[in-house]
Scaffold this motif. Structure first.
Motif, PDB file in Angstrom:
ATOM      1  N   LYS A 160      39.139  95.710  64.866  1.00 18.21           N
ATOM      2  CA  LYS A 160      40.583  95.656  65.032  1.00 18.21           C
ATOM      3  C   LYS A 160      40.986  94.295  65.605  1.00 18.21           C
ATOM      4  N   ASP A 161      42.280  94.018  65.556  1.00 16.19           N
ATOM      5  CA  ASP A 161      42.855  92.792  66.144  1.00 16.19           C
ATOM      6  C   ASP A 161      42.174  91.537  65.602  1.00 16.19           C
ATOM      7  N   LEU A 162      41.899  91.509  64.310  1.00 14.04           N
ATOM      8  CA  LEU A 162      41.159  90.399  63.715  1.00 14.04           C
ATOM      9  C   LEU A 162      42.024  89.148  63.585  1.00 14.04           C
ATOM     10  N   LYS A 163      41.503  88.032  64.086  1.00 17.43           N
ATOM     11  CA  LYS A 163      42.128  86.727  63.931  1.00 17.43           C
ATOM     12  C   LYS A 163      41.026  85.720  63.580  1.00 17.43           C
ATOM     13  N   TRP A 164      41.366  84.727  62.754  1.00 17.99           N
ATOM     14  CA  TRP A 164      40.366  83.717  62.432  1.00 17.99           C
ATOM     15  C   TRP A 164      41.023  82.420  62.001  1.00 17.99           C
ATOM     16  N   ASP A 165      40.284  81.329  62.177  1.00 17.91           N
ATOM     17  CA  ASP A 165      40.690  80.043  61.629  1.00 17.91           C
ATOM     18  C   ASP A 165      39.446  79.178  61.450  1.00 17.91           C
ATOM     19  N   LEU A 166      39.603  78.105  60.699  1.00 22.06           N
ATOM     20  CA  LEU A 166      38.509  77.172  60.441  1.00 22.06           C
ATOM     21  C   LEU A 166      38.735  75.887  61.221  1.00 22.06           C
ATOM     22  N   LEU A 167      37.655  75.386  61.805  1.00 22.11           N
ATOM     23  CA  LEU A 167      37.723  74.144  62.570  1.00 22.11           C
ATOM     24  C   LEU A 167      36.779  73.125  61.948  1.00 22.11           C
ATOM     25  N   SER A 168      37.301  71.934  61.712  1.00 26.61           N
ATOM     26  CA  SER A 168      36.490  70.819  61.242  1.00 26.61           C
ATOM     27  C   SER A 168      36.173  69.940  62.455  1.00 26.61           C
ATOM     28  N   TYR A 169      34.900  69.545  62.619  1.00 31.26           N
ATOM     29  CA  TYR A 169      34.512  68.809  63.819  1.00 31.26           C
ATOM     30  C   TYR A 169      33.315  67.910  63.515  1.00 31.26           C
ATOM     31  N   ASP A 170      33.001  67.020  64.469  1.00 31.32           N
ATOM     32  CA  ASP A 170      31.851  66.121  64.352  1.00 31.32           C
ATOM     33  C   ASP A 170      30.845  66.314  65.489  1.00 31.32           C
ATOM     34  N   ASP A 171      31.342  66.432  66.715  1.00 27.27           N
ATOM     35  CA  ASP A 171      30.489  66.455  67.906  1.00 27.27           C
ATOM     36  C   ASP A 171      30.011  67.880  68.197  1.00 27.27           C
ATOM     37  N   VAL A 172      28.694  68.119  68.094  1.00 25.54           N
ATOM     38  CA  VAL A 172      28.151  69.471  68.301  1.00 25.54           C
ATOM     39  C   VAL A 172      28.115  69.857  69.779  1.00 25.54           C
ATOM     40  N   THR A 173      28.369  68.925  70.682  1.00 28.50           N
ATOM     41  CA  THR A 173      28.319  69.226  72.117  1.00 28.50           C
ATOM     42  C   THR A 173      29.666  69.699  72.663  1.00 28.50           C
ATOM     43  N   ILE A 174      30.728  69.599  71.871  1.00 24.52           N
ATOM     44  CA  ILE A 174      32.056  70.006  72.331  1.00 24.52           C
ATOM     45  C   ILE A 174      32.260  71.494  72.044  1.00 24.52           C
ATOM     46  N   PRO A 175      32.667  72.287  73.047  1.00 24.11           N
ATOM     47  CA  PRO A 175      32.897  73.728  72.816  1.00 24.11           C
ATOM     48  C   PRO A 175      33.963  73.951  71.750  1.00 24.11           C
ATOM     49  N   LEU A 176      33.717  74.931  70.890  1.00 20.16           N
ATOM     50  CA  LEU A 176      34.658  75.240  69.809  1.00 20.16           C
ATOM     51  C   LEU A 176      35.513  76.459  70.121  1.00 20.16           C
ATOM     52  N   THR A 177      35.273  77.095  71.258  1.00 18.75           N
ATOM     53  CA  THR A 177      36.068  78.246  71.686  1.00 18.75           C
ATOM     54  C   THR A 177      36.445  78.068  73.148  1.00 18.75           C
ATOM     55  N   GLN A 178      37.401  78.863  73.572  1.00 22.22           N
ATOM     56  CA  GLN A 178      37.822  78.856  74.979  1.00 22.22           C
ATOM     57  C   GLN A 178      37.183  80.031  75.706  1.00 22.22           C
ATOM     58  N   SER A 179      36.625  79.756  76.857  1.00 21.18           N
ATOM     59  CA  SER A 179      36.145  80.837  77.715  1.00 21.18           C
ATOM     60  C   SER A 179      37.335  81.459  78.444  1.00 21.18           C
ATOM     61  N   ASP A 180      37.123  82.603  79.088  1.00 19.33           N
ATOM     62  CA  ASP A 180      38.180  83.214  79.890  1.00 19.33           C
ATOM     63  C   ASP A 180      38.645  82.260  80.980  1.00 19.33           C
ATOM     64  N   LEU A 181      37.700  81.520  81.553  1.00 18.14           N
ATOM     65  CA  LEU A 181      38.059  80.560  82.605  1.00 18.14           C
ATOM     66  C   LEU A 181      38.927  79.444  82.046  1.00 18.14           C
ATOM     67  N   ASP A 182      38.615  78.981  80.829  1.00 17.50           N
ATOM     68  CA  ASP A 182      39.442  77.939  80.200  1.00 17.50           C
ATOM     69  C   ASP A 182      40.877  78.428  80.009  1.00 17.50           C
ATOM     70  N   ILE A 183      41.011  79.670  79.551  1.00 21.94           N
ATOM     71  CA  ILE A 183      42.335  80.236  79.315  1.00 21.94           C
ATOM     72  C   ILE A 183      43.108  80.354  80.624  1.00 21.94           C
ATOM     73  N   MET A 184      42.434  80.820  81.675  1.00 25.27           N
ATOM     74  CA  MET A 184      43.080  80.946  82.984  1.00 25.27           C
ATOM     75  C   MET A 184      43.503  79.584  83.530  1.00 25.27           C
ATOM     76  N   ALA A 185      42.698  78.553  83.243  1.00 25.69           N
ATOM     77  CA  ALA A 185      42.997  77.210  83.752  1.00 25.69           C
ATOM     78  C   ALA A 185      44.021  76.476  82.891  1.00 25.69           C
ATOM     79  N   GLY A 186      44.424  77.094  81.768  1.00 27.63           N
ATOM     80  CA  GLY A 186      45.402  76.456  80.896  1.00 27.63           C
ATOM     81  C   GLY A 186      44.836  75.334  80.054  1.00 27.63           C
TER      82      GLY A 186
END
Length: 287
Positions: free
Chosen positions: A202-228
């Motif tokens: 349920k509650d399915l959401k998705w998108d595609l991300l194009s990127y180069d640097d494999v060391t950069i996080p591609l998602t937000q953690s709960d802490l990231d969301i709380m920190a804005g």
């Protein structure tokens, strides 16, 4: 489940591949000497709360004549994981067999939760905590999403078709029956339960991300969301593509299985780690 406590102890403490060298050496020392106290002295600080350490402490206190008491030094939740793991192993085998034999439609003898009656709508989608068999008179009421399979136990019903026969065969391979799962040790007695064969996210959401640097996080953690913190942005013309997917699942269902069906690739930690190693090697070659 067979009350073979010595074998249970050996399986937990025996040497195994893939562990750090110091831990492998400690296991090997115990395996060759059976020196419980000496092995405890060799356990490093970071393994003091491990299953192996708790078991060794139990063996040190109770000795070889009361191995069950020694095993009980392992926290109950962890002990239960061993027998619940066996239930899940059988369930997964039966789920694969059910798909091969019956496909994606209900078949006679399948198990389902009983449909709620019109005057029971306030009880929710699963109105009755009871199961019934699919037969000629009710098969039109159900879909593949209604079918449940039992976790093996001494209180559950089993399908009345080839799947039910396969449960009997699978348990027999390990010299077990449903009746034998009523273990004399309460913690290891398995009443069983039911899980849906297929669950739709349920509650399915998705998108595609194009990127180069494999060391950069591609998602937000709960802490990231709380920190804005701002979510990652897709880079036009990036050399790599990622699928960012979000969904909700009920308990006893697993995101790894959902992702495996979407991506059609191995989702084990070992395989995923190997992808990172492969990418690192590729980058080194480019440099």
């Amino acid at each position: 489940l067979h009350s073979n406590w010595q074998q249970a102890v050996d399986l937990i403490l025996q040497p195994r591949d893939g562990e750090p060298g110091d831990i492998h050496d400690i296991r090997q020392y115990y395996w060759e000497t059976k020196d419980v106290s000496g092995t405890i002295k060799k356990i490093p600080l970071y393994k003091q709360s491990s299953v192996e350490m708790q078991l060794l402490k139990g063996l040190e206190k109770h000795g070889a004549k009361n191995l069950l008491a020694g095993l009980n030094f392992i926290p109950r939740g962890t002990r239960m994981m061993y027998v619940h793991g066996y239930q899940s192993y059988i369930w997964n085998r039966m789920a694969s067999y059910r798909f091969r034999e019956g496909g994606l439609k209900p078949i006679l003898g399948d198990l389902v939760y009983k449909k709620k009656l019109e005057n029971e709508s306030e009880l929710g989608d699963q109105a009755l905590a009871d199961v019934e068999y699919i037969n000629d008179s009710n098969i039109a009421l159900y879909s593949i999403y209604d079918i449940v399979l039992p976790l093996p136990g001494f209180t559950v019903k089993y399908p009345k078709n080839k799947v039910g026969d396969e449960y009997t065969k699978a348990l027999a391979e390990d010299d077990l029956t449903s009746e034998k799962l009523l273990h004399r040790v309460k913690d290891f007695a398995l009443p069983g339960g039911y899980r849906y064969l297929i669950v739709k996210p349920k509650d399915l959401k998705w998108d595609l991300l194009s990127y180069d640097d494999v060391t950069i996080p591609l998602t937000q953690s709960d802490l990231d969301i709380m920190a804005g913190t701002q979510p990652p942005n897709s880079i036009e013309g990036g050399s790599k593509m990622a699928l960012n997917i979000e969904f909700t699942l009920p308990s006893s269902t697993y995101a790894t299985m959902t992702l495996r069906e979407i991506l059609k690739c191995d989702t084990s930690s070992h395989y995923q780690s190997s992808l990172n190693q492969f990418d690192s090697l590729c980058n080194d070659d480019e440099e």
